[in-house]
Design a protein around this motif. Structure first.
Motif, PDB file in Angstrom:
ATOM      1  N   ASN A   1       0.840  -1.225   0.038  1.00  0.00           N
ATOM      2  CA  ASN A   1       0.046   0.091   0.008  1.00  0.00           C
ATOM      3  C   ASN A   1       0.850   1.515   0.002  1.00  0.00           C
ATOM      4  OD1 ASN A   1      -2.923  -0.950   0.376  1.00  0.00           O
ATOM      5  ND2 ASN A   1      -1.605  -2.229   1.728  1.00  0.00           N
ATOM      6  N   ARG A   2       2.009   1.007  -0.518  1.00  0.00           N
ATOM      7  CA  ARG A   2       2.947   2.423  -0.658  1.00  0.00           C
ATOM      8  C   ARG A   2       2.190   3.642  -1.351  1.00  0.00           C
ATOM      9  NH1 ARG A   2       7.711  -1.035  -2.519  1.00  0.00           N
ATOM     10  NH2 ARG A   2       8.715  -1.491  -0.510  1.00  0.00           N
ATOM     11  N   GLY A   3       2.292   4.655  -1.102  1.00  0.00           N
ATOM     12  CA  GLY A   3       1.728   6.136  -1.651  1.00  0.00           C
ATOM     13  C   GLY A   3       0.357   6.188  -1.212  1.00  0.00           C
ATOM     14  N   LYS A   4      -0.208   5.336  -0.238  1.00  0.00           N
ATOM     15  CA  LYS A   4      -1.401   6.002   0.226  1.00  0.00           C
ATOM     16  C   LYS A   4      -1.356   6.714   1.451  1.00  0.00           C
ATOM     17  CE  LYS A   4      -3.867   1.935  -1.753  1.00  0.00           C
ATOM     18  NZ  LYS A   4      -4.941   0.756  -1.601  1.00  0.00           N
TER      19      LYS A   4
ATOM     20  N   ALA B   1      -6.738   3.556   7.100  1.00  0.00           N
ATOM     21  CA  ALA B   1      -6.542   4.155   5.711  1.00  0.00           C
ATOM     22  C   ALA B   1      -7.899   4.737   5.336  1.00  0.00           C
ATOM     23  CB  ALA B   1      -5.801   3.299   4.901  1.00  0.00           C
ATOM     24  N   ASP B   2      -7.877   5.662   4.678  1.00  0.00           N
ATOM     25  CA  ASP B   2      -9.156   6.178   4.103  1.00  0.00           C
ATOM     26  C   ASP B   2      -9.756   5.409   2.915  1.00  0.00           C
ATOM     27  OD1 ASP B   2      -9.211   8.126   6.227  1.00  0.00           O
ATOM     28  OD2 ASP B   2      -8.331   9.822   4.987  1.00  0.00           O
TER      29      ASP B   2
ATOM     30  N   TYR C   1      -4.436  -6.050  -0.397  1.00  0.00           N
ATOM     31  CA  TYR C   1      -3.984  -7.333   0.645  1.00  0.00           C
ATOM     32  C   TYR C   1      -4.236  -8.418  -0.129  1.00  0.00           C
ATOM     33  CZ  TYR C   1      -4.030 -10.774   4.587  1.00  0.00           C
ATOM     34  OH  TYR C   1      -4.154 -11.611   5.507  1.00  0.00           O
ATOM     35  N   VAL C   2      -2.961  -9.253   0.171  1.00  0.00           N
ATOM     36  CA  VAL C   2      -3.029 -10.754  -0.681  1.00  0.00           C
ATOM     37  C   VAL C   2      -2.982 -11.747   0.500  1.00  0.00           C
ATOM     38  CG1 VAL C   2      -1.828 -12.309  -2.220  1.00  0.00           C
ATOM     39  CG2 VAL C   2      -1.782  -9.832  -2.757  1.00  0.00           C
ATOM     40  N   PRO C   3      -4.341 -12.315   0.778  1.00  0.00           N
ATOM     41  CA  PRO C   3      -4.170 -13.358   1.792  1.00  0.00           C
ATOM     42  C   PRO C   3      -3.324 -14.520   1.517  1.00  0.00           C
ATOM     43  CG  PRO C   3      -6.258 -13.652   0.473  1.00  0.00           C
ATOM     44  CD  PRO C   3      -5.421 -12.415  -0.072  1.00  0.00           C
ATOM     45  N   PRO C   4      -2.660 -15.016   2.445  1.00  0.00           N
ATOM     46  CA  PRO C   4      -1.725 -16.249   2.528  1.00  0.00           C
ATOM     47  C   PRO C   4      -2.377 -17.414   2.074  1.00  0.00           C
ATOM     48  CG  PRO C   4      -1.873 -15.631   4.708  1.00  0.00           C
ATOM     49  CD  PRO C   4      -2.665 -14.767   3.898  1.00  0.00           C
TER      50      PRO C   4
END
Length: 144
Positions: free
Chosen positions: A71-74, A128-129, A134-137
């Protein structure tokens, strides 16, 4: 002189004992062949010395640092508390997520240009707004 017993071989970090060919204490192994998984460190890099053969799936565990890196940049808000601090016991940091590591988060404030290096140990929770990536394992075959 007493003879020392060898230590049992425990699975190493990121190693899936259900996929191994050896079990601690000589436990029997399942006869069915399953797809092997290549272990990764929380940072997303391979564990040094781990052989990767063709056909192996790469598995990254679900750690906060990996979720943050997706989520970089958020813009996020980090809520932190600081024990034994008489000036401020709790603080809220809001900014653009630059990156995250095993023990830290780096935020930047776009209005001031200031950057914050925040320790994970002080982090209580993060909001976060917008929707987070998210990638679940995935569980190994036979564990689903």
């Amino acid at each position: 002189m007493s003879q020392q017993m060898p230590y049992p071989s425990y699975p190493s970090y990121g190693y899936d004992m259900y996929q191994s060919t050896q079990f601690p204490y000589g436990m029997p192994q399942q006869q069915q062949q399953q797809q092997q998984l290549a272990p990764m460190q929380p940072s997303g890099t391979f564990i040094p010395g781990t052989p990767v053969t063709p056909g192996q799936m790469l598995v990254e565990e679900s750690y906060i640092e990996n979720i943050l890196r997706l989520n970089r940049g958020k813009v996020i808000t980090v809520y932190q508390t600081f024990e034994n601090n008489s000036q401020w016991n709790a603080k809220i940091f809001r900014g653009v997520l630059e990156t995250a590591g095993r023990d830290h988060i780096i935020l930047s404030d776009p209005q001031t240009g200031k950057r914050y290096l925040l320790l994970m140990v002080n982090t209580d929770y993060i909001t976060a707004d917008e929707e987070l990536n998210y990638v679940p394992p995935s569980l190994p075959i036979g564990m689903r």
